[in-house]
Design a protein around this motif. Structure first.
Motif, mmCIF file in Angstrom:
data_model
loop_
_atom_site.group_PDB
_atom_site.id
_atom_site.type_symbol
_atom_site.label_atom_id
_atom_site.label_comp_id
_atom_site.label_asym_id
_atom_site.label_seq_id
_atom_site.Cartn_x
_atom_site.Cartn_y
_atom_site.Cartn_z
ATOM 1 N N SER A 17 47.680 39.728 31.529
ATOM 2 C CA SER A 17 46.553 38.842 31.820
ATOM 3 C C SER A 17 45.329 39.667 32.192
ATOM 4 C CB SER A 17 46.896 37.895 32.979
ATOM 5 O OG SER A 17 47.965 37.036 32.655
ATOM 6 N N ARG A 19 41.064 38.894 33.636
ATOM 7 C CA ARG A 19 40.055 37.911 34.049
ATOM 8 C C ARG A 19 38.685 38.554 33.899
ATOM 9 N NH1 ARG A 19 40.530 33.350 37.860
ATOM 10 N NH2 ARG A 19 38.615 33.056 39.064
ATOM 11 N N SER A 21 34.508 38.315 34.130
ATOM 12 C CA SER A 21 33.483 37.630 34.919
ATOM 13 C C SER A 21 32.163 37.656 34.178
ATOM 14 C CB SER A 21 33.308 38.316 36.276
ATOM 15 O OG SER A 21 34.497 38.291 37.031
ATOM 16 N N TYR A 80 34.056 32.600 34.705
ATOM 17 C CA TYR A 80 35.157 33.499 34.415
ATOM 18 C C TYR A 80 35.817 33.115 33.097
ATOM 19 C CZ TYR A 80 34.640 34.346 39.433
ATOM 20 O OH TYR A 80 34.132 34.638 40.670
ATOM 21 N N GLN A 82 39.667 33.422 32.088
ATOM 22 C CA GLN A 82 41.022 33.789 32.448
ATOM 23 C C GLN A 82 41.853 33.853 31.172
ATOM 24 O OE1 GLN A 82 42.388 34.608 35.539
ATOM 25 N NE2 GLN A 82 44.159 35.172 34.310
#
Length: 126
Positions: A17, A19, A21, A80, A82
């Motif tokens: 994963s 993330r 920004s 964000y 994700q």
């Protein structure tokens, strides 16, 4: 002047994963849509976003369904991306873009987004 700055890209293994920004400055109000556009290696940037959100509706291409989401902070100064269950084919430069007054039927149109970040590289290793 509206500015968007992406961060959080990098190298991740398949199944991992990440993330990203997108920090916005100079935004006059919080009612804006965010789109994340993907540019795979040796290809032009896609003219449709991989995923976008206008605060009420989401748009996404089928390849990211159930894997990518756009959570946002309460102040709407940062958006964000994700990304879960990443695959090697997700490798791309991800650019965030913002626009005002984008209705649901227009969320897939890149020309609706007036402000763009510089992009951040995401590489998924197999």
């Amino acid at each position: 002047e509206v500015q968007l700055v992406e961060s959080g890209g990098g190298l991740v293994q398949t199944g991992g994963s990440l993330r990203l920004s997108c920090t916005a400055s100079g935004i006059p109000h919080a009612d804006y849509a965010i789109g994340w556009f993907c540019q795979a290696p040796s290809k032009e940037r896609e003219v449709i976003p991989c995923i976008s959100n206008n605060g009420r509706h989401s748009y996404y291409v089928y390849s990211v369904k159930d894997r990518f989401t756009i959570p946002s902070d309460n102040a709407k100064t940062t958006a964000y991306l994700q990304m879960n269950s990443l695959k090697p084919e997700d490798t791309a430069v991800y650019s965030c873009a913002a626009g005002f007054g984008i209705i649901r039927s227009s969320m897939s149109s890149s020309n609706q987004y007036a402000y763009w970040g510089q992009g951040t590289q995401v590489t998924v290793s197999s």
